[in-house]
Design a protein around this motif. Sequence first.
Motif, PDB file in Angstrom:
ATOM      1  N   THR A  44       0.831  -1.202   0.000  1.00 47.81           N
ATOM      2  CA  THR A  44       0.000   0.000   0.000  1.00 47.81           C
ATOM      3  C   THR A  44       0.868   1.256   0.000  1.00 47.81           C
ATOM      4  O   THR A  44       0.579   2.231  -0.708  1.00 47.81           O
ATOM      5  N   CYS A  48       0.706   4.102  -3.015  1.00 50.79           N
ATOM      6  CA  CYS A  48       0.248   5.465  -2.742  1.00 50.79           C
ATOM      7  C   CYS A  48       1.158   6.537  -3.322  1.00 50.79           C
ATOM      8  O   CYS A  48       0.804   7.728  -3.314  1.00 50.79           O
ATOM      9  N   ILE A  79     -11.257   1.381   0.547  1.00 45.92           N
ATOM     10  CA  ILE A  79     -10.524   0.122   0.495  1.00 45.92           C
ATOM     11  C   ILE A  79     -11.540  -1.000   0.367  1.00 45.92           C
ATOM     12  O   ILE A  79     -12.513  -1.059   1.126  1.00 45.92           O
ATOM     13  N   PRO A  81     -11.509  -5.011   0.443  1.00 41.92           N
ATOM     14  CA  PRO A  81     -10.883  -6.333   0.538  1.00 41.92           C
ATOM     15  C   PRO A  81     -11.810  -7.385  -0.055  1.00 41.92           C
ATOM     16  O   PRO A  81     -13.022  -7.389   0.201  1.00 41.92           O
ATOM     17  N   LEU A  90      -5.943  -6.230   4.802  1.00 41.86           N
ATOM     18  CA  LEU A  90      -6.652  -5.016   5.172  1.00 41.86           C
ATOM     19  C   LEU A  90      -5.994  -4.278   6.333  1.00 41.86           C
ATOM     20  O   LEU A  90      -5.868  -3.048   6.303  1.00 41.86           O
ATOM     21  N   ALA A  93      -3.047  -2.189   5.238  1.00 36.58           N
ATOM     22  CA  ALA A  93      -3.447  -1.067   4.387  1.00 36.58           C
ATOM     23  C   ALA A  93      -4.162   0.005   5.196  1.00 36.58           C
ATOM     24  O   ALA A  93      -3.941   1.208   5.001  1.00 36.58           O
ATOM     25  N   GLN A  94      -5.006  -0.422   6.128  1.00 39.59           N
ATOM     26  CA  GLN A  94      -5.814   0.527   6.895  1.00 39.59           C
ATOM     27  C   GLN A  94      -4.973   1.370   7.843  1.00 39.59           C
ATOM     28  O   GLN A  94      -5.332   2.510   8.140  1.00 39.59           O
ATOM     29  N   ALA A 100      -9.962   6.012   5.163  1.00 42.38           N
ATOM     30  CA  ALA A 100     -10.626   5.378   4.026  1.00 42.38           C
ATOM     31  C   ALA A 100     -11.873   4.626   4.473  1.00 42.38           C
ATOM     32  O   ALA A 100     -11.901   4.000   5.537  1.00 42.38           O
ATOM     33  N   ILE A 102     -14.305   1.436   4.245  1.00 41.21           N
ATOM     34  CA  ILE A 102     -14.040   0.016   3.989  1.00 41.21           C
ATOM     35  C   ILE A 102     -15.321  -0.637   3.472  1.00 41.21           C
ATOM     36  O   ILE A 102     -16.361  -0.586   4.134  1.00 41.21           O
ATOM     37  N   ILE A 133      -9.789   3.930  -5.152  1.00 37.12           N
ATOM     38  CA  ILE A 133     -10.138   2.630  -4.563  1.00 37.12           C
ATOM     39  C   ILE A 133      -8.909   1.745  -4.522  1.00 37.12           C
ATOM     40  O   ILE A 133      -8.222   1.560  -5.537  1.00 37.12           O
ATOM     41  N   LEU A 134      -8.644   1.180  -3.351  1.00 34.45           N
ATOM     42  CA  LEU A 134      -7.589   0.194  -3.167  1.00 34.45           C
ATOM     43  C   LEU A 134      -8.272  -1.167  -3.064  1.00 34.45           C
ATOM     44  O   LEU A 134      -9.055  -1.405  -2.140  1.00 34.45           O
ATOM     45  N   LEU A 136      -8.002  -5.200  -2.593  1.00 33.82           N
ATOM     46  CA  LEU A 136      -7.059  -6.117  -1.949  1.00 33.82           C
ATOM     47  C   LEU A 136      -7.420  -7.579  -2.191  1.00 33.82           C
ATOM     48  O   LEU A 136      -8.541  -8.010  -1.895  1.00 33.82           O
TER      49      LEU A 136
END
Length: 216
Positions: A44, A48, A79, A81, A90, A93-94, A100, A102, A133-134, A136
């Motif tokens: 992540t 970024c 995000i 997942p 997660l 990343a969080q 963000a 979820i 948007i990420l 995962l």
Amino acid sequence: MSLQLRVYVPDHPLIKHWLGVSRDRDTPPFLFKSAMVELGRWLTYEACRHWLPTQETTVETPLAVAPATFVDPSQPLAIVPILRAGLALLEGAQTLLPLAAIYHLGLVRNEETLEASCYLNRLPDRFDSETRILLLDPMLATGGSMLAALEELTKRGANLELMRIICVVTAHPALQKLNQTHPKLTIYTAMIDEALNEKGYIVPGLGDAGDRAFGT
């Protein structure tokens, strides 16, 4: 000029270290889960770069006024997942993106047909067009689950050009399929493996990431 899928494999010693830990068949579930958390964090971090919107301002230091750059909190960030295994990424990343939203998306693969079906969908009815948007998912093998996830996201207005996909291990069959269908995507992965076995598992891969992370 035709578009081309962008795949990045960061040359970072910590990513390499935790990939090695996760690949080892003798790694116990608690340590495997820790490896996934760390890979989620560092991949992540790399994803970024030049992706998060920023704003320029000034702050008062104890001695003087100084220029400062902050991540713009007004820009929407999400995000997603892909359950179950995506939950292992997660946490890492969080920690980097605590503001963000979820959204959970549960997909299961039919081991005979290799097709993915959705059993849980907590995506919003509509994404803001500017939402970054990420997405995962530790394993990108056949591409079936990822294509199913992207279908759900795009029909809700997700902008693929603002999306970053985080995977631990990917394989060429999935990358080729995604390049044909969604060439605007950007993927960050710790490793690209060459092959899949007859069951659609990545070789050498790291096994079933969900089972190993949760000890099931």
